[in-house]
Every structure is written in C-alpha cells, then in structure tokens.
Design a protein around this motif. Sequence first.
Motif, PDB file in Angstrom:
ATOM      1  N   ILE A  39       0.866  -1.188   0.000  1.00 51.33           N
ATOM      2  CA  ILE A  39       0.000   0.000   0.000  1.00 51.33           C
ATOM      3  C   ILE A  39       0.899   1.232   0.000  1.00 51.33           C
ATOM      4  N   SER A  40       0.753   2.056  -1.036  1.00 49.23           N
ATOM      5  CA  SER A  40       1.464   3.325  -1.044  1.00 49.23           C
ATOM      6  C   SER A  40       0.422   4.392  -0.729  1.00 49.23           C
ATOM      7  N   SER A  41       0.492   4.930   0.500  1.00 50.76           N
ATOM      8  CA  SER A  41      -0.530   5.866   0.949  1.00 50.76           C
ATOM      9  C   SER A  41      -0.152   7.305   0.597  1.00 50.76           C
ATOM     10  N   GLN A  42      -1.166   8.075   0.199  1.00 53.04           N
ATOM     11  CA  GLN A  42      -0.933   9.487  -0.131  1.00 53.04           C
ATOM     12  C   GLN A  42      -1.344  10.406   1.011  1.00 53.04           C
ATOM     13  N   ILE A  43      -1.650   9.826   2.162  1.00 48.63           N
ATOM     14  CA  ILE A  43      -2.220  10.618   3.264  1.00 48.63           C
ATOM     15  C   ILE A  43      -1.359  11.851   3.569  1.00 48.63           C
ATOM     16  N   VAL A  44      -0.047  11.663   3.661  1.00 43.79           N
ATOM     17  CA  VAL A  44       0.835  12.782   4.023  1.00 43.79           C
ATOM     18  C   VAL A  44       0.726  13.900   2.981  1.00 43.79           C
ATOM     19  N   THR A  45       0.622  13.512   1.698  1.00 43.26           N
ATOM     20  CA  THR A  45       0.519  14.515   0.623  1.00 43.26           C
ATOM     21  C   THR A  45      -0.755  15.339   0.765  1.00 43.26           C
ATOM     22  N   HIS A  46      -1.875  14.651   1.095  1.00 43.03           N
ATOM     23  CA  HIS A  46      -3.164  15.367   1.136  1.00 43.03           C
ATOM     24  C   HIS A  46      -3.398  16.076   2.478  1.00 43.03           C
ATOM     25  N   GLN A  47      -2.665  15.643   3.498  1.00 44.21           N
ATOM     26  CA  GLN A  47      -2.918  16.172   4.858  1.00 44.21           C
ATOM     27  C   GLN A  47      -2.888  17.696   4.918  1.00 44.21           C
ATOM     28  N   ARG A  48      -1.946  18.294   4.188  1.00 43.30           N
ATOM     29  CA  ARG A  48      -1.810  19.761   4.280  1.00 43.30           C
ATOM     30  C   ARG A  48      -3.016  20.489   3.699  1.00 43.30           C
ATOM     31  N   TYR A  49      -3.842  19.770   2.905  1.00 42.03           N
ATOM     32  CA  TYR A  49      -5.056  20.385   2.335  1.00 42.03           C
ATOM     33  C   TYR A  49      -6.299  20.021   3.147  1.00 42.03           C
ATOM     34  N   GLY A  50      -6.147  19.184   4.149  1.00 40.96           N
ATOM     35  CA  GLY A  50      -7.277  18.809   5.006  1.00 40.96           C
ATOM     36  C   GLY A  50      -8.204  17.780   4.385  1.00 40.96           C
ATOM     37  N   GLY A  51      -7.836  17.218   3.253  1.00 40.22           N
ATOM     38  CA  GLY A  51      -8.659  16.204   2.588  1.00 40.22           C
ATOM     39  C   GLY A  51      -8.027  15.841   1.251  1.00 40.22           C
ATOM     40  N   VAL A  52      -8.628  14.877   0.556  1.00 39.51           N
ATOM     41  CA  VAL A  52      -8.036  14.399  -0.701  1.00 39.51           C
ATOM     42  C   VAL A  52      -8.264  15.406  -1.832  1.00 39.51           C
ATOM     43  N   VAL A  53      -7.194  15.799  -2.519  1.00 39.21           N
ATOM     44  CA  VAL A  53      -7.295  16.668  -3.693  1.00 39.21           C
ATOM     45  C   VAL A  53      -7.257  15.753  -4.926  1.00 39.21           C
ATOM     46  N   PRO A  54      -8.387  15.644  -5.663  1.00 38.35           N
ATOM     47  CA  PRO A  54      -8.480  14.652  -6.740  1.00 38.35           C
ATOM     48  C   PRO A  54      -7.355  14.697  -7.772  1.00 38.35           C
ATOM     49  N   GLU A  55      -6.987  15.883  -8.233  1.00 44.07           N
ATOM     50  CA  GLU A  55      -5.943  15.971  -9.278  1.00 44.07           C
ATOM     51  C   GLU A  55      -4.615  15.432  -8.753  1.00 44.07           C
ATOM     52  N   ILE A  56      -4.314  15.779  -7.503  1.00 42.62           N
ATOM     53  CA  ILE A  56      -3.038  15.300  -6.929  1.00 42.62           C
ATOM     54  C   ILE A  56      -3.098  13.778  -6.768  1.00 42.62           C
ATOM     55  N   ALA A  57      -4.266  13.280  -6.379  1.00 42.99           N
ATOM     56  CA  ALA A  57      -4.414  11.832  -6.178  1.00 42.99           C
ATOM     57  C   ALA A  57      -4.132  11.078  -7.479  1.00 42.99           C
ATOM     58  N   SER A  58      -4.719  11.533  -8.595  1.00 38.69           N
ATOM     59  CA  SER A  58      -4.479  10.835  -9.877  1.00 38.69           C
ATOM     60  C   SER A  58      -3.005  10.854 -10.229  1.00 38.69           C
ATOM     61  N   ARG A  59      -2.382  12.018 -10.041  1.00 41.18           N
ATOM     62  CA  ARG A  59      -0.959  12.126 -10.411  1.00 41.18           C
ATOM     63  C   ARG A  59      -0.117  11.174  -9.560  1.00 41.18           C
ATOM     64  N   GLU A  60      -0.425  11.110  -8.279  1.00 41.11           N
ATOM     65  CA  GLU A  60       0.328  10.212  -7.381  1.00 41.11           C
ATOM     66  C   GLU A  60       0.148   8.750  -7.795  1.00 41.11           C
ATOM     67  N   HIS A  61      -1.092   8.388  -8.180  1.00 43.31           N
ATOM     68  CA  HIS A  61      -1.324   7.003  -8.636  1.00 43.31           C
ATOM     69  C   HIS A  61      -0.481   6.709  -9.882  1.00 43.31           C
ATOM     70  N   SER A  62      -0.462   7.676 -10.829  1.00 42.31           N
ATOM     71  CA  SER A  62       0.321   7.474 -12.059  1.00 42.31           C
ATOM     72  C   SER A  62       1.792   7.262 -11.720  1.00 42.31           C
ATOM     73  N   LEU A  63       2.273   8.045 -10.750  1.00 40.74           N
ATOM     74  CA  LEU A  63       3.687   7.953 -10.391  1.00 40.74           C
ATOM     75  C   LEU A  63       4.025   6.616  -9.721  1.00 40.74           C
ATOM     76  N   HIS A  64       3.067   6.056  -8.970  1.00 36.06           N
ATOM     77  CA  HIS A  64       3.411   4.913  -8.116  1.00 36.06           C
ATOM     78  C   HIS A  64       2.899   3.556  -8.563  1.00 36.06           C
ATOM     79  N   LEU A  65       1.891   3.541  -9.443  1.00 35.12           N
ATOM     80  CA  LEU A  65       1.233   2.257  -9.739  1.00 35.12           C
ATOM     81  C   LEU A  65       2.202   1.164 -10.199  1.00 35.12           C
ATOM     82  N   GLN A  66       3.037   1.504 -11.192  1.00 31.75           N
ATOM     83  CA  GLN A  66       3.924   0.482 -11.749  1.00 31.75           C
ATOM     84  C   GLN A  66       4.873  -0.075 -10.683  1.00 31.75           C
TER      85      GLN A  66
END
Length: 353
Positions: A48-75
């Motif tokens: 599990i590669s969690s993005q929690i730390v990335t989104h924490q500073r915004y107080g919730g999940v930012v959809p655009e950042i989430a997609s980009r993080e998935h693209s970076l980490h999926l493979q």
Amino acid sequence: MGGIGIGSVCDVTGSQKKRVVILGIETSCDETSAAVLVNGTDLQSHIISSQIVTHQRYGGVVPEIASREHSLHLQMVVQQALDDARLGFSDLSAIAVTYGPGLVGSLLVGVSGAKAMAYAAGIPLLGINHLEGHIYANFLHHQDLKFPLLALLVSGGHTHLILFEAHGRYQVLGHTRDDAAGEALDKVARTLGLGYPGGPQIQRVAQEGDASAFKFPRAMLESDSLDFSFSGMKSAVLNTLNSARMRGETLSVSDIAASFQQAVVDVLVQKTLRAIERTGVKTLLLAGGVAANSLLRETLEKTMFERSVRLVYPPPIFCTDNGAMIATAGYYHFLAADFAAWTLNAVPGLGLV
Ligand code: KG4
Ligand code: ZN
C-alpha cells in the motif's frame, strides 16, 4: 459487476482445482495498492502506497493530486507486489482492478494500467466494484462464511446495510441519505483541528474523553427505515462548537470527540440490530474504513454475542482501502468466469446493485 466473458483467453473449467493467482489493484481514492493472492486466502504480498501525508496539508483528498500520485506509483507498487510474491506476470491467472465507485481520475489510472498489463500478459481482466471489495475483505480470512450474510459497510463515501444473498447477489436494505459515517467523522475532526483522515484521530482523542459529556442527536432512530443520516449529527457538533466560541468558552476536544463517536456508533449499531431482527440473518460482516473503529467493533461484539449472531471483521489494514480485498473479490469473479471486457471503463458513481 457484469462483464463480457472472454473464456477463450482462459480455460476456467475446473478452475477450483487449479492454482488461481490473482493480482489485485486498488486506486479509487488516495491509496495505490496491489496484492497477489493465491486460491482466495493465501496472500503472497500486499503493498500500500498511501498518499495521506501529501493530502494532509489540504485537510482532505485533492483529486488531481491523487491521480498524479497514482500514475507515479502504480507500476512500482505492482512490481513490488510481484517481487515480494516471487512471481512474474506469466504466473498470474488474472488481474482484478477497482473500476468504481471513486474519484474518476484515480480510477482511470488503475483501470488503464490493469488493462494494459492484463492484455500484454494475455490473461483476463476482472472489474471489481470497490464496495464489493470492502465486503470481500472478510473472505480473506473466513472462507467458511455461509449465505445469507448481512454486511454493514461503513467508509468515507458510503454507509450501507446490505443483505448479501450469494456471491454477486446483493440487496441494499438501507443507506445514508446524506453524509457517510466516515465523512461525518472526517468533517468533525477537521473542525476540531485533528487533521485528516479524521476517523482514526477521533478514536485516538476520544480515549481521553467522556462519551456522555455532550448529548448529540441520534438521527433517524425513530424511523422504521434502515436508512442513516449523519449530516444533522455533524451539524449539531459544529453548532455546539460555534455557540461555545461565541460565549468565549473552550470545550474539551476529547469530550466532543468521544460524544460524537458514541452517537455515530449508537446509530450504526441500532440500525444493524434492526436489520438482523428483520432478516433473521445469523452472520454479520463489518466492512469499510470505519470498520477499523474499536468502539464500533467492541459494541457490535457485545451486541451480536448477546443475540448469538456471528460477527466477522477484517484486521484494520484490510478495512481501509487495499489491493488484497480487490484480489479476494477478484478470485470469486474468476471462479464465476465473470471477466471484464477490454472496454472496461472507470465508473465513479457505480452502485452495488
Ligand atoms: O474505506 P476507506 O479507506 O475509504 C473509502 O472507501 O471511503 O474509508 C476511509 C474512512 C475515512 O472516513 C476514515 O476517517 C475512516 O474510514 N476511518 C475510521 C478509522 N479508520 C479509518 N473511522 C473511525 N475509526 C477508525 N479507526
Ligand atoms: Zn474504500
């Protein structure tokens, strides 16, 4: 759940006797996760590669950042899952991927990636409903579960009471009319300055608090319906905090957290009890991120024990979003030869039925 059979790619005749190796991929929200599961219960790897730390500073999940993080980490996450299992793509029977509900961009990364990998490997693709995945997390350690089952699915996006009649056959008995339980916990936690995700923070802070300090409403308990409503309960907390602020008073954060957690758990348990009484089902499955909550687990343990109802829930890591639950649901789709077409697309608003 349906998909177009592609039986020519894979001979599923007698698949129950064969070694079935499923790679499960989950990217519907803010976790990039992959797992390799053999024969439905033998979890060979789980990343599990969690993005929690990335989104924490915004107080919730930012959809655009989430997609980009998935693209970076999926493979990388998939390769790590295969490496940990000491397997390659050629050892897999199929790839299972979440195609909804969730954030469209995040789902698309998983679906496109899984399609490309399955096509290149010449193996079938399995499209998994995220909600179904949460419920199937229970089958990872309990293959002996006998239908009919009742499932209480409580996550950041959903609060459902589900009659689970057979593999792939669900009846939604009740659902939230506004906020999901996890969403309400997250919003209250944010107002209390506890950060994201709020559920675990509320649980932590509530340990020091008095659950009877504030009498927050228990919405919809007077109603016959098995539906839930958490928005008014959340607003009651916000009003209490605002009124105190205007009077110049400071309220105890731990008392508020404990009282709100208690109100949410009371409603969930009461409605679940009613569903048990109405259906006569003897096994309750707990699923979704909020299923990790210790007060909910303990209260249900006690209540279900008193009624001779078996309660099953996954370890906390398999309650929140993870690839193992997608691989587990994928295993049962594989046995049913319920394969997805190569045209599988992300369906952000996908329902359970
Ligand atoms: O299932 P999940 O990981 O994602 C969705 O599908 O929504 O659930 C996330 C939700 C969040 O609202 C989070 O605050 C909540 O589950 N959660 C908890 C706990 N752990 C996660 N809520 C209460 N107590 C917990 N221990
Ligand atoms: Zn989830």
